[in-house]
Enzyme design. Structure first.
Site, PDB file in Angstrom:
ATOM      1  N   ARG A 176      25.240  74.456  36.273  1.00  8.96           N
ATOM      2  CA  ARG A 176      25.071  74.344  37.733  1.00  8.96           C
ATOM      3  C   ARG A 176      24.377  75.579  38.294  1.00  8.96           C
ATOM      4  O   ARG A 176      23.544  75.482  39.195  1.00  8.96           O
ATOM      5  CB  ARG A 176      26.443  74.161  38.404  1.00  8.96           C
TER       6      ARG A 176
ATOM      7  N   ASP B  12      34.452  73.349  32.341  1.00 12.41           N
ATOM      8  CA  ASP B  12      33.995  74.077  33.532  1.00 12.41           C
ATOM      9  C   ASP B  12      33.062  75.214  33.146  1.00 12.41           C
ATOM     10  O   ASP B  12      32.066  75.455  33.833  1.00 12.41           O
ATOM     11  CB  ASP B  12      35.176  74.604  34.346  1.00 12.41           C
TER      12      ASP B  12
ATOM     13  N   HIS C  33      45.110  80.514  44.836  1.00  9.21           N
ATOM     14  CA  HIS C  33      43.703  80.685  44.468  1.00  9.21           C
ATOM     15  C   HIS C  33      42.898  80.987  45.723  1.00  9.21           C
ATOM     16  O   HIS C  33      43.035  80.305  46.740  1.00  9.21           O
ATOM     17  CB  HIS C  33      43.157  79.411  43.822  1.00  9.21           C
TER      18      HIS C  33
END
Ligand code: URA
Length: 433
Positions: free
Chosen positions: A168, A161, A82
């Site tokens: 967020r 998420d 990642h």
């Protein structure tokens, strides 16, 4: 349990229990906890922080909010990679076939471009016929037969998420190390690989602008991954200038092929070798020197390129472009950006270059925009290079009529030229084990 008590505890930095953290995550996903209370808790985390234990609980609760892929049908050790993102980062296209050609399995679920950063899936879609939406059975079958598959994220993976990130994004709560860690690691844990290599970028074009912050994030991610039972390692790498010389979808695929052909020896190639060798080492293929040697041989003997072709064909793509780049790169318009002065390139603002590439058509200005596969930028000079007035700094490409001269002026402003030679940092700053 009461959400107000939990928000208060985090505000006062009292450690939450696993049950309390699951209560927040599950309640938010189900809609019982409204956005305003979740936003208050996220802000309390941002202003205070979470302990390592709480971050681990949060990561597991987020992972468990949706499907967790069972990769047990894949034979052999699986390794995922990642990157925290950057401009010109096409390393997945290179390291997946390299590692697969060295005998490890690389399952890869990637994303599309976001803002001014490109996405591996958009890049792969510049290959005619290449299919990115593959069902789970076919995905594991390709990984077993070829060694690697790169597909778009699908299914109900980590819905917590998706919802938390959207909140967020609009409540100024993105820049929290434990929240970034749990967001990234929950997704990595849900995709089920045995080992995870993290490429944590630092520099002007990175999420983590400072090296100490990048190290803190990497350390927390490695600890979180290990406590969830994964082999995990992080490389802290440079994103103070675009990675490689090509930015844009087809252009980056071509640059990846050039590395796999062994035709490039630059910082991007160096990074691809370091990432691949570390992936092989955590998968138990040998020590780091042996793994690096395996990687170099996979490229020089043509095995990595062969593996890349196999992967493209297994996912329905036409491999003709590997020997004829004009099959995927068809930009009709171009604009040259030349230096206005003599000196050394002190800085190339990656975010600005990413933005210019997006404006040329390589990314989306709005969610449903179609990307121009051939749009992008080819850099002719990098940080530290000596240039003279009139030298070519970069060429901007597009297949549609856009204001290339305006984009060119902005791109020129992104290049700072100075009288003195700048410090050049190594491409890999640090390894966190
Ligand atoms: N990337 C993610 O996936 N999540 C974050 O919070 C930040 C970057």
């Amino acid at each position: 349990m009461n959400i107000c008590d939990i928000i208060m505890k985090t505000k006062r930095r009292t450690e939450l229990s696993e049950n309390e953290i699951r209560f927040i995550v599950d309640g938010f996903v189900s809609g019982e906890i409204p956005d305003y209370q979740m936003a208050a808790w996220l802000m309390a985390v941002c202003m205070g922080s979470l302990t390592e234990k709480e971050t681990g609980y949060l990561t597991s609760a987020m992972r468990d909010s949706g499907n967790v892929l069972d990769m047990s049908e894949v034979k052999g050790v699986t390794v995922d990679k990642h990157s925290t993102g950057g401009i010109g980062d096409k390393t997945s296209l290179v390291i997946a076939p390299i590692c697969a050609s060295c005998g490890i399995k690389v399952p890869k679920m990637s994303g599309r471009g976001l803002g001014f950063t490109g996405g591996t899936i958009d890049k792969l879609e510049s290959i005619p016929g290449f299919v990115v939406n593959v069902d789970f059975e076919k995905y594991t079958q390709i990984i077993n037969s070829v060694g690697t598959a790169i597909i778009a994220q699908s299914g109900n993976l980590v819905p917590a998420d998706k919802k938390m990130y959207a909140l967020r994004d609009v409540t100024a709560t993105v820049d929290s190390i434990p929240l970034i860690c749990s967001s990234i690691m929950s997704k990595k844990l849900a995709t089920g690989a045995d080992c995870i290599l993290l490429d944590v970028k630092t520099g002007s074009g990175a999420f983590m602008k400072s090296c100490p912050d990048a190290v803190r994030l990497a350390e927390l991610m490695v600890k979180t991954g290990k406590s969830a039972g994964k082999k995990c390692r992080a490389l802290i790498t440079d994103m103070d200038e675009p990675l490689g010389s090509c930015i844009g979808n087809a252009l980056e695929v071509i640059e990846a092929v050039e590395i796999l052909k062994g035709n490039k020896k630059d910082r991007l190639t160096e990074l691809c070798i370091a990432l691949s060798a570390n992936m092989l080492e955590i998968a138990g293929a040998g020590n780091i020197d042996q793994c690096e040697e395996m990687v170099r041989r996979a490229v020089s003997e043509g095995k990595a390129l062969e593996k890349f072709s196999e992967m493209i064909e297994a996912q329905g793509g036409d491999i003709g472009f590997i020997n004829d780049y004009s099959e995927i790169f068809k930009a009709e318009y171009s604009y040259e950006v030349r230096s206005c002065t003599d000196g050394y390139i002190a800085c190339i603002n990656s975010e600005e270059i990413g933005y210019c590439s997006l404006m040329a058509g390589a990314g989306r200005k709005q969610k449903d925009d179609k990307v121009d596969n051939s749009a992008g930028i080819v850099l002719n000079a990098g940080k530290g290079d000596k240039v003279k007035k009139g030298d070519l700094l970069m060429t901007i490409y597009s297949s549609t009529v856009v204001e290339l001269s305006e984009i060119g002026n902005r791109a020129l402003d992104a290049v700072i030229i100075s009288d003195t030679v700048p410090d050049i940092m190594p491409v890999v700053y640090k390894i966190i084990k």
